[in-house]
Design a protein around this motif. Structure first.
Motif, PDB file in Angstrom:
ATOM      1  N   GLN A  54       0.810  -1.342   0.047  1.00 45.32           N
ATOM      2  CA  GLN A  54       0.199   0.233  -0.132  1.00 45.32           C
ATOM      3  C   GLN A  54       0.758   1.348   0.014  1.00 45.32           C
ATOM      4  OE1 GLN A  54      -2.804   0.063   2.944  1.00 45.32           O
ATOM      5  NE2 GLN A  54      -3.661  -2.071   2.658  1.00 45.32           N
ATOM      6  N   THR A  55       1.934   1.334   0.656  1.00 49.84           N
ATOM      7  CA  THR A  55       2.867   2.179   0.861  1.00 49.84           C
ATOM      8  C   THR A  55       3.975   2.451  -0.386  1.00 49.84           C
ATOM      9  OG1 THR A  55       4.125   1.562   2.506  1.00 49.84           O
ATOM     10  CG2 THR A  55       2.336   2.736   3.303  1.00 49.84           C
ATOM     11  N   ARG A  56       4.149   1.460  -0.783  1.00 51.34           N
ATOM     12  CA  ARG A  56       5.383   1.264  -1.740  1.00 51.34           C
ATOM     13  C   ARG A  56       5.071   2.228  -2.988  1.00 51.34           C
ATOM     14  NH1 ARG A  56       6.018  -4.320  -2.839  1.00 51.34           N
ATOM     15  NH2 ARG A  56       7.111  -4.164  -1.066  1.00 51.34           N
ATOM     16  N   GLY A  57       6.036   2.982  -3.303  1.00 51.93           N
ATOM     17  CA  GLY A  57       6.231   4.041  -4.366  1.00 51.93           C
ATOM     18  C   GLY A  57       6.086   5.382  -3.850  1.00 51.93           C
ATOM     19  N   GLY A  58       6.373   5.668  -2.701  1.00 50.35           N
ATOM     20  CA  GLY A  58       6.159   7.017  -2.113  1.00 50.35           C
ATOM     21  C   GLY A  58       5.399   7.250  -0.813  1.00 50.35           C
ATOM     22  N   SER A  59       5.093   8.426  -0.655  1.00 55.13           N
ATOM     23  CA  SER A  59       4.379   8.426   0.811  1.00 55.13           C
ATOM     24  C   SER A  59       2.964   8.182   0.644  1.00 55.13           C
ATOM     25  CB  SER A  59       4.434  10.157   0.969  1.00 55.13           C
ATOM     26  OG  SER A  59       3.264  10.757  -0.003  1.00 55.13           O
ATOM     27  N   SER A  60       2.456   8.031   1.998  1.00 54.06           N
ATOM     28  CA  SER A  60       1.039   7.428   2.140  1.00 54.06           C
ATOM     29  C   SER A  60      -0.094   8.369   1.366  1.00 54.06           C
ATOM     30  CB  SER A  60       0.861   7.194   3.789  1.00 54.06           C
ATOM     31  OG  SER A  60       0.824   8.362   4.265  1.00 54.06           O
ATOM     32  N   GLY A  61       0.245   9.496   1.233  1.00 54.36           N
ATOM     33  CA  GLY A  61      -0.522  10.532   0.794  1.00 54.36           C
ATOM     34  C   GLY A  61      -1.577  11.118   1.684  1.00 54.36           C
ATOM     35  N   GLU A  62      -1.327  10.700   2.984  1.00 53.91           N
ATOM     36  CA  GLU A  62      -2.315  11.320   4.250  1.00 53.91           C
ATOM     37  C   GLU A  62      -1.726  12.584   4.534  1.00 53.91           C
ATOM     38  OE1 GLU A  62      -3.911   8.544   7.051  1.00 53.91           O
ATOM     39  OE2 GLU A  62      -3.020   6.965   5.986  1.00 53.91           O
ATOM     40  N   LYS A  63      -2.564  13.532   4.741  1.00 51.34           N
ATOM     41  CA  LYS A  63      -2.129  14.938   5.267  1.00 51.34           C
ATOM     42  C   LYS A  63      -1.283  14.841   6.529  1.00 51.34           C
ATOM     43  CE  LYS A  63      -4.026  19.420   6.925  1.00 51.34           C
ATOM     44  NZ  LYS A  63      -5.028  20.037   7.450  1.00 51.34           N
ATOM     45  N   GLY A  64      -0.247  15.377   6.779  1.00 56.05           N
ATOM     46  CA  GLY A  64       0.502  15.540   7.806  1.00 56.05           C
ATOM     47  C   GLY A  64       1.408  14.337   8.205  1.00 56.05           C
ATOM     48  N   LYS A  65       1.677  13.290   7.294  1.00 55.04           N
ATOM     49  CA  LYS A  65       2.311  12.156   7.369  1.00 55.04           C
ATOM     50  C   LYS A  65       3.269  12.217   6.458  1.00 55.04           C
ATOM     51  CE  LYS A  65      -1.123   9.255   9.740  1.00 55.04           C
ATOM     52  NZ  LYS A  65      -1.796   7.990   9.909  1.00 55.04           N
ATOM     53  N   HIS A  66       4.682  11.693   6.907  1.00 59.32           N
ATOM     54  CA  HIS A  66       5.734  11.761   5.997  1.00 59.32           C
ATOM     55  C   HIS A  66       6.593  10.446   5.865  1.00 59.32           C
ATOM     56  CE1 HIS A  66       4.867  15.928   5.986  1.00 59.32           C
ATOM     57  NE2 HIS A  66       4.953  15.891   7.545  1.00 59.32           N
TER      58      HIS A  66
END
Length: 95
Positions: A54-66
């Motif tokens: 689910q998280t492969r390929g970059g950030s999770s896309g959730e606001k405030g999470k890095h």
């Protein structure tokens, strides 16, 4: 404390010698036909993805999470979050 003493414990002897002290084993029960038959809907195919996928390929896309990339020898995903990702009253960081 100069000397040690050991109390007699007859139940310990019985526990470690069941061949002499336990009753004879009785025959087990037989399973009913209903218990061994296939049940419709008994197995379900999973359609979800694993967390790593689910998280492969970059950030999770959730606001405030890095995303901080893989960590350690196991290369497990890791990340951080700021106050905008925290729920509750009075987050410590300004948004």
């Amino acid at each position: 404390m100069d000397e040690t003493s050991q109390q007699d414990n007859p139940s310990a002897h019985r526990s470690f010698h069941p061949e002499r002290h336990a009753p004879e084993k009785r025959p087990g029960r037989t399973a009913a036909r209903e218990e061994t038959a296939e049940v419709p809907g008994d197995h379900v195919k999973s359609t979800g993805r694993r967390g790593e996928e689910q998280t492969r390929g970059g950030s999770s896309g959730e606001k405030g999470k890095h995303d901080t990339g893989p960590r350690g020898r196991s290369q497990r995903p890791s990340g951080t979050k700021d106050a905008s990702a925290v729920t509750g009253v009075d987050p410590k960081d300004p948004t």
